[in-house]
Design a protein around this motif. Sequence first.
Motif, PDB file in Angstrom:
ATOM      1  N   ILE A  76       0.896  -1.339   0.012  1.00  0.00           N
ATOM      2  CA  ILE A  76      -0.046   0.165   0.007  1.00  0.00           C
ATOM      3  C   ILE A  76       0.808   1.356  -0.322  1.00  0.00           C
ATOM      4  CG2 ILE A  76      -1.729   1.487   1.354  1.00  0.00           C
ATOM      5  CD1 ILE A  76      -2.656  -1.134  -0.034  1.00  0.00           C
ATOM      6  N   ALA A  77       1.866   1.303   0.760  1.00  0.00           N
ATOM      7  CA  ALA A  77       2.902   2.503   0.825  1.00  0.00           C
ATOM      8  C   ALA A  77       4.314   1.842   1.007  1.00  0.00           C
ATOM      9  CB  ALA A  77       2.592   3.455   2.103  1.00  0.00           C
ATOM     10  N   GLY A  78       5.258   2.443   0.144  1.00  0.00           N
ATOM     11  CA  GLY A  78       6.395   1.762   0.522  1.00  0.00           C
ATOM     12  C   GLY A  78       7.128   1.125  -0.588  1.00  0.00           C
ATOM     13  N   GLU A  79       6.629   1.551  -1.962  1.00  0.00           N
ATOM     14  CA  GLU A  79       7.039   0.639  -2.985  1.00  0.00           C
ATOM     15  C   GLU A  79       8.720   0.546  -3.202  1.00  0.00           C
ATOM     16  OE1 GLU A  79       6.273  -0.783  -7.533  1.00  0.00           O
ATOM     17  OE2 GLU A  79       4.783   0.330  -6.329  1.00  0.00           O
ATOM     18  N   ARG A  80       9.176   2.094  -2.916  1.00  0.00           N
ATOM     19  CA  ARG A  80      10.462   2.419  -3.199  1.00  0.00           C
ATOM     20  C   ARG A  80      11.375   1.646  -2.066  1.00  0.00           C
ATOM     21  NH1 ARG A  80      12.171   6.687  -1.902  1.00  0.00           N
ATOM     22  NH2 ARG A  80      13.974   7.157  -3.162  1.00  0.00           N
ATOM     23  N   ARG A  81      10.840   1.436  -0.970  1.00  0.00           N
ATOM     24  CA  ARG A  81      11.931   0.616   0.044  1.00  0.00           C
ATOM     25  C   ARG A  81      11.790  -0.536  -0.528  1.00  0.00           C
ATOM     26  NH1 ARG A  81       8.104   2.558   4.770  1.00  0.00           N
ATOM     27  NH2 ARG A  81       7.390   3.632   3.003  1.00  0.00           N
ATOM     28  N   TYR A  82      10.695  -1.312  -1.122  1.00  0.00           N
ATOM     29  CA  TYR A  82      10.564  -2.492  -1.350  1.00  0.00           C
ATOM     30  C   TYR A  82      11.614  -2.751  -2.717  1.00  0.00           C
ATOM     31  CZ  TYR A  82       8.408  -6.252  -4.476  1.00  0.00           C
ATOM     32  OH  TYR A  82       8.443  -7.567  -5.191  1.00  0.00           O
ATOM     33  N   ARG A  83      11.666  -1.968  -3.689  1.00  0.00           N
ATOM     34  CA  ARG A  83      12.383  -2.174  -4.824  1.00  0.00           C
ATOM     35  C   ARG A  83      13.914  -1.663  -4.563  1.00  0.00           C
ATOM     36  NH1 ARG A  83      10.463  -0.951 -10.092  1.00  0.00           N
ATOM     37  NH2 ARG A  83       8.060  -0.775 -10.273  1.00  0.00           N
ATOM     38  N   ALA A  84      14.197  -1.329  -3.354  1.00  0.00           N
ATOM     39  CA  ALA A  84      15.567  -0.992  -2.958  1.00  0.00           C
ATOM     40  C   ALA A  84      16.054  -2.245  -2.345  1.00  0.00           C
ATOM     41  CB  ALA A  84      15.688   0.050  -1.940  1.00  0.00           C
ATOM     42  N   SER A  85      15.228  -2.969  -1.268  1.00  0.00           N
ATOM     43  CA  SER A  85      15.399  -3.991  -0.739  1.00  0.00           C
ATOM     44  C   SER A  85      15.720  -5.313  -1.716  1.00  0.00           C
ATOM     45  CB  SER A  85      14.235  -4.561   0.029  1.00  0.00           C
ATOM     46  OG  SER A  85      14.107  -3.510   1.182  1.00  0.00           O
ATOM     47  N   GLN A  86      14.919  -5.256  -2.966  1.00  0.00           N
ATOM     48  CA  GLN A  86      15.015  -6.244  -3.940  1.00  0.00           C
ATOM     49  C   GLN A  86      16.542  -6.227  -4.614  1.00  0.00           C
ATOM     50  OE1 GLN A  86      11.966  -5.627  -6.593  1.00  0.00           O
ATOM     51  NE2 GLN A  86      11.140  -7.780  -6.331  1.00  0.00           N
ATOM     52  N   LEU A  87      17.107  -4.805  -4.707  1.00  0.00           N
ATOM     53  CA  LEU A  87      18.026  -4.465  -5.247  1.00  0.00           C
ATOM     54  C   LEU A  87      19.395  -4.883  -4.499  1.00  0.00           C
ATOM     55  CD1 LEU A  87      19.190  -3.102  -7.662  1.00  0.00           C
ATOM     56  CD2 LEU A  87      19.413  -0.931  -6.456  1.00  0.00           C
ATOM     57  N   LEU A  88      18.968  -5.013  -3.200  1.00  0.00           N
ATOM     58  CA  LEU A  88      20.109  -5.688  -2.345  1.00  0.00           C
ATOM     59  C   LEU A  88      20.082  -7.012  -2.092  1.00  0.00           C
ATOM     60  CD1 LEU A  88      19.688  -2.791   0.539  1.00  0.00           C
ATOM     61  CD2 LEU A  88      21.719  -3.020  -1.130  1.00  0.00           C
ATOM     62  N   GLY A  89      18.983  -7.677  -2.469  1.00  0.00           N
ATOM     63  CA  GLY A  89      18.973  -9.187  -2.500  1.00  0.00           C
ATOM     64  C   GLY A  89      18.446  -9.815  -1.260  1.00  0.00           C
ATOM     65  N   LEU A  90      17.760  -8.718  -0.250  1.00  0.00           N
ATOM     66  CA  LEU A  90      17.248  -9.182   0.908  1.00  0.00           C
ATOM     67  C   LEU A  90      16.165 -10.325   0.873  1.00  0.00           C
ATOM     68  CD1 LEU A  90      17.095  -5.698   2.708  1.00  0.00           C
ATOM     69  CD2 LEU A  90      18.918  -7.248   2.753  1.00  0.00           C
ATOM     70  N   ASP A  91      15.938 -10.825   1.951  1.00  0.00           N
ATOM     71  CA  ASP A  91      15.005 -11.935   1.750  1.00  0.00           C
ATOM     72  C   ASP A  91      13.458 -11.434   2.273  1.00  0.00           C
ATOM     73  OD1 ASP A  91      16.630 -13.889   0.790  1.00  0.00           O
ATOM     74  OD2 ASP A  91      17.599 -14.377   2.801  1.00  0.00           O
ATOM     75  N   THR A  92      13.682 -10.559   3.359  1.00  0.00           N
ATOM     76  CA  THR A  92      12.320 -10.081   3.929  1.00  0.00           C
ATOM     77  C   THR A  92      12.437  -8.670   4.173  1.00  0.00           C
ATOM     78  OG1 THR A  92      13.265 -10.385   6.219  1.00  0.00           O
ATOM     79  CG2 THR A  92      12.258 -12.061   5.142  1.00  0.00           C
ATOM     80  N   ILE A  93      11.307  -7.861   4.579  1.00  0.00           N
ATOM     81  CA  ILE A  93      11.407  -6.360   4.817  1.00  0.00           C
ATOM     82  C   ILE A  93      10.222  -6.438   5.915  1.00  0.00           C
ATOM     83  CG2 ILE A  93       9.478  -6.165   3.139  1.00  0.00           C
ATOM     84  CD1 ILE A  93      10.715  -3.359   2.519  1.00  0.00           C
ATOM     85  N   PRO A  94      10.270  -5.470   6.707  1.00  0.00           N
ATOM     86  CA  PRO A  94       9.617  -5.073   7.988  1.00  0.00           C
ATOM     87  C   PRO A  94       8.044  -4.457   7.456  1.00  0.00           C
ATOM     88  CG  PRO A  94      11.251  -3.645   7.959  1.00  0.00           C
ATOM     89  CD  PRO A  94      11.898  -4.589   7.091  1.00  0.00           C
ATOM     90  N   ALA A  95       7.216  -5.016   7.804  1.00  0.00           N
ATOM     91  CA  ALA A  95       5.836  -4.340   7.356  1.00  0.00           C
ATOM     92  C   ALA A  95       4.785  -4.780   8.315  1.00  0.00           C
ATOM     93  CB  ALA A  95       5.335  -5.128   5.919  1.00  0.00           C
ATOM     94  N   VAL A  96       4.033  -3.419   8.135  1.00  0.00           N
ATOM     95  CA  VAL A  96       2.538  -3.491   9.148  1.00  0.00           C
ATOM     96  C   VAL A  96       1.436  -3.830   8.182  1.00  0.00           C
ATOM     97  CG1 VAL A  96       1.072  -1.938  10.330  1.00  0.00           C
ATOM     98  CG2 VAL A  96       3.527  -1.820  10.572  1.00  0.00           C
ATOM     99  N   VAL A  97       0.533  -4.847   8.597  1.00  0.00           N
ATOM    100  CA  VAL A  97      -0.636  -5.148   7.723  1.00  0.00           C
ATOM    101  C   VAL A  97      -1.665  -4.541   8.206  1.00  0.00           C
ATOM    102  CG1 VAL A  97      -2.284  -7.314   7.001  1.00  0.00           C
ATOM    103  CG2 VAL A  97       0.382  -7.512   7.677  1.00  0.00           C
ATOM    104  N   ARG A  98      -2.459  -3.972   7.342  1.00  0.00           N
ATOM    105  CA  ARG A  98      -3.745  -2.963   7.540  1.00  0.00           C
ATOM    106  C   ARG A  98      -4.921  -3.473   6.341  1.00  0.00           C
ATOM    107  NH1 ARG A  98      -1.195   1.793   9.325  1.00  0.00           N
ATOM    108  NH2 ARG A  98      -0.706   1.277  11.255  1.00  0.00           N
TER     109      ARG A  98
END
Length: 282
Positions: A76-98
Motif C-alpha cells: 500500500i505504501a513503501g514501494e521504493r523501499r521494497y524495490r531497494a530491498s530487492q536490489l540488495l537481494g534481501l529476503d524479507t522486509i519489515p511491514a505492518v498489515v492493514r
Amino acid sequence: MSKRLGRGLDALIPSLSVQEDDKVIEVPLKQLRPNPYQPRKNFDEPSIQELAESIKQHGVIQPIIVRSVLKGYEIIAGERRYRASQLLGLDTIPAVVRPFTDDQAMEIALIENLQRENLNAIELAQAYQGLMDQLSLTQEELSVKVGKSRSHIANFLRLLQLPEEVKEYVSRGTLSMGHARAIAGIKDPQVVKQLAKSTIDQEWSVRQLEEAIQQMNRKNKDKKKIISKDPYIEQLEENLRETFRTTVKIKSSKNKGKIEISYFSKDDLERLLEMLQSFTSK
C-alpha cells in the motif's frame, strides 16, 4: 501533510503512519506484489540505488504498509523501499498489515506519490482518471477530494487524448506539460504528432509552439476562404446577374441550396418582383 489535499484523502493519512502498538512482521519479498493502483510507472533508478545504500547501512527504518491478499501481500505504501530491498537481494522486509479496501488502496497510492515524489504529467492524468472511474467521481468531485481546482483536473485529463507516442514524449520529459497542453486541443492526431516532433527537433519553447499553432490556424482559415466555386454555378450567377441587373448569389450544398437576389431600394424590389411574376406567368 499538505493542506492542498482534500478532506477525503486527509482522512486516510493516519493509516499510513506506524503506531507504537502496531505489530511489525518480517514479510518475505517473494510474497509481496506492488499496488496495482500505483500511478507511478517509472521509478528513478539513481534514487532507488541511493535508498538501497542507506538500507544497506541502516536497514529499513520505517516498515512498509501492506494489506493481505490471496497468495501473499500487496504493498500500500513503501514501494521504493521494497524495490531497494530487492536490489540488495534481501529476503524479507519489515511491514505492518492493514485492512484496506480497493478504493482506499487506490487513493493512498495517489497520496503517497503526490506527497513524496512528483508524478510525470501522464502518470498524474492516469491517476486522476483512475480515481474518477473507480470511485464514480465527476471532475468537480475529484477536485474537492484532492484539493485541486477543476481546471487543473481538466487540463491533465485532456492529455490522455494525445496519441500514444506523444504521451510517451511527455512521460519521458521530452515534452513539457506546457507543450502538451498547447497541442492537446488539436483534433487531428497526425498534426499533433508533427507539432510534437517539430517541437523536439527544433527545441521550441512553449511560446514558439503556440505561435506555430496560431500560424497554422490562420493558414487553414485562409484556405477555406480560397475554395473556388463550381464553374457551372459561377456561370449561372453571371447569367442571373445580367438578367436581373443586380447581385445574385447561389449557395449550394449536396442536392439543395438557395438563390439570393439583392435589392437596394423599394423601387428596386418592386422591379424585381415584377420580373419574377412575369417569369412565373409564362
